[in-house]
Motif scaffolding. Structure first.
Motif, short mmCIF file in Angstrom:
data_model
loop_
_atom_site.label_atom_id
_atom_site.label_comp_id
_atom_site.label_asym_id
_atom_site.label_seq_id
_atom_site.Cartn_x
_atom_site.Cartn_y
_atom_site.Cartn_z
N HIS A 299 82.30 -7.01 62.40
CA HIS A 299 80.76 -6.97 62.22
C HIS A 299 80.16 -8.26 62.08
N ALA A 302 79.71 -10.05 65.69
CA ALA A 302 79.02 -9.43 66.72
C ALA A 302 77.63 -10.04 66.60
N THR A 308 78.19 -4.64 68.38
CA THR A 308 79.54 -4.57 67.50
C THR A 308 80.57 -3.66 68.35
#
Length: 411
Positions: A299, A302, A308
């Motif tokens: 996470h 990203a 993601t």
């Protein structure tokens, strides 16, 4: 009423700045010497109070931490002088007063080791998990009892009794004030990490106190410094850094919670993310915290919500569910599969996770079903589920966020 001067403000700021670290160090040192938890805490608090009285007139000392340590130690000596049965402890304190060079010149590892011993004492498995967390907050973090009581949703008097019982149990059971060695260390370390994890979570949750998360990060750094060969300590530190990096982006200008996909990623703490990646790179084993840290890293790195790597996250959750099964992990696994392989796959796994009833009144579980249902195309049912989750939540900011999602589906 006397006017507040600049000196008063400066002194109060200095006491606040040094007090967080000094309180734990003073308490740890005095407990080691006297074995008396209440005496140690009282003397540490009285040293802070004395500083608020003296420093506005005398100025902030060059070594404020050393000043506080000396003041607390002198107060302990005064108290013990009045108790004839404490002569041995008095001699130990007197010897300490003559030989201890103080925080300015003491070996860093000795000072830290006192706090490490205190962490392991607070987190002894003979105590209930709730008592371990409360004792850690009060003794190591210096959190006022009233604040701890609010975090546990109980009265201050009830929390005071719980803390007293925990300290009494430590004394009556003869729980040693030390870091265990050999096999006992490996046995006890998971309990310590579990307490720090819960401490962080209480600070990171929607209605939590952010200072708890800060303290958890500080304590896990302390553990890693003294036990660098423990991969799960490093993994937990990395996990905390990834999660905490989003603290400034989790709310909008009105204080409302923002889901991950709506956060401004430029506001994330990218220095903390970089540090987390460096710490995680040192972790060669995939225990429960390492797996959670790898998920958090997906996470954190990203560039956008759409970028993601949900397939990787779903794979990590599969492994996490295998080695540490729990309803909450199964819930998160369902969400990950819902994004990696489609909402139908996520809903099927979520139904299995909820089959035992453990997640029935858990707002995140209902909210997860709502999100997956919306993505599956049934917006009306999803809106109703978001409202149901809001009704179950006891945190106002979380309730507002869930109702906002329901309203956006309706519009």
């Amino acid at each position: 009423m006397a006017d507040v001067t600049n000196a008063d403000v400066d002194a109060a700021a200095a006491v606040s700045a040094v007090g967080k670290d000094a309180f734990a160090r003073i308490v740890a040192t005095l407990i080691r010497v006297t074995g008396d938890w209440t005496l140690a805490e009282d003397c540490a608090q009285e040293a802070l109070t004395l500083a608020l009285e003296r420093w506005p007139k005398d100025g902030v000392p060059a070594n404020p931490g050393g000043w506080l340590m000396t003041a607390a130690r002198n107060r302990a000596i005064d108290v013990l002088r009045r108790v004839s049965t404490e002569r041995r402890k008095l001699r130990e304190l007197a010897a300490l007063a003559l030989t201890d060079p103080g925080p300015a010149t003491a070996r860093k590892e000795d000072v830290v080791d006192d706090r490490l011993r205190l962490i392991f004492t607070c987190c002894h498995p003979a105590l209930r998990l709730e008592a371990r967390v409360a004792l850690t907050l009060r003794t190591i973090c210096g959190v006022p009892t009233a604040d701890i009581a609010r975090a546990f949703l109980i009265s201050e008097s009830t929390m005071t009794r719980r803390l007293t019982r925990a300290k009494t149990k430590i004394a009556d059971a003869g729980i040693p004030y030390r870091v265990p060695a050999g096999p006992a260390l490996a046995e006890r370390l998971p309990g310590v990490l579990a307490v720090l994890y819960l401490l962080f979570t209480r600070g990171y949750d929607a209605g939590g106190e952010p200072a708890f998360a800060d303290e958890a990060i500080r304590l896990v750094r302390l553990l890693e410094q003294l036990m660098p060969d423990q991969p799960e300590i490093s993994a937990l530190q990395a996990l905390f850094l990834f999660q905490h990096s989003r603290r400034d982006a989790r709310r909008d200008a009105d204080g409302n919670l923002l889901t991950l996909d709506r956060q401004d990623r430029s506001r994330w703490d990218h220095a903390a993310i970089a540090e987390g990646l460096a710490v995680l790179a040192r972790t060669r084993q995939d225990g429960p915290y390492a797996l959670q840290a790898r998920i958090a890293a997906c996470h954190a790195t990203a560039a956008s919500a759409d970028a993601t790597d949900w397939r990787a996250i779903a794979t990590w959750y599969d492994e996490l569910a295998r080695i540490q099964p729990s309803p909450v992990i199964e819930l998160n696994r369902a969400v990950a599969h819902g994004y990696a392989h489609g909402p139908a796959a996520g809903l099927a796994l979520l139904a299995a996770a909820r089959a035992g009833g453990a997640l029935d009144d858990y707002p995140p579980a209902v909210a997860a079903e709502a999100d997956l249902t919306a993505r599956h195309g049934d917006r009306d049912r999803a809106a109703a589920l978001f409202r149901q989750a809001a009704d179950l939540s006891h945190v106002e900011t979380e309730r507002r966020a869930l109702l906002d999602r329901a309203d956006r589906l309706g519009s």
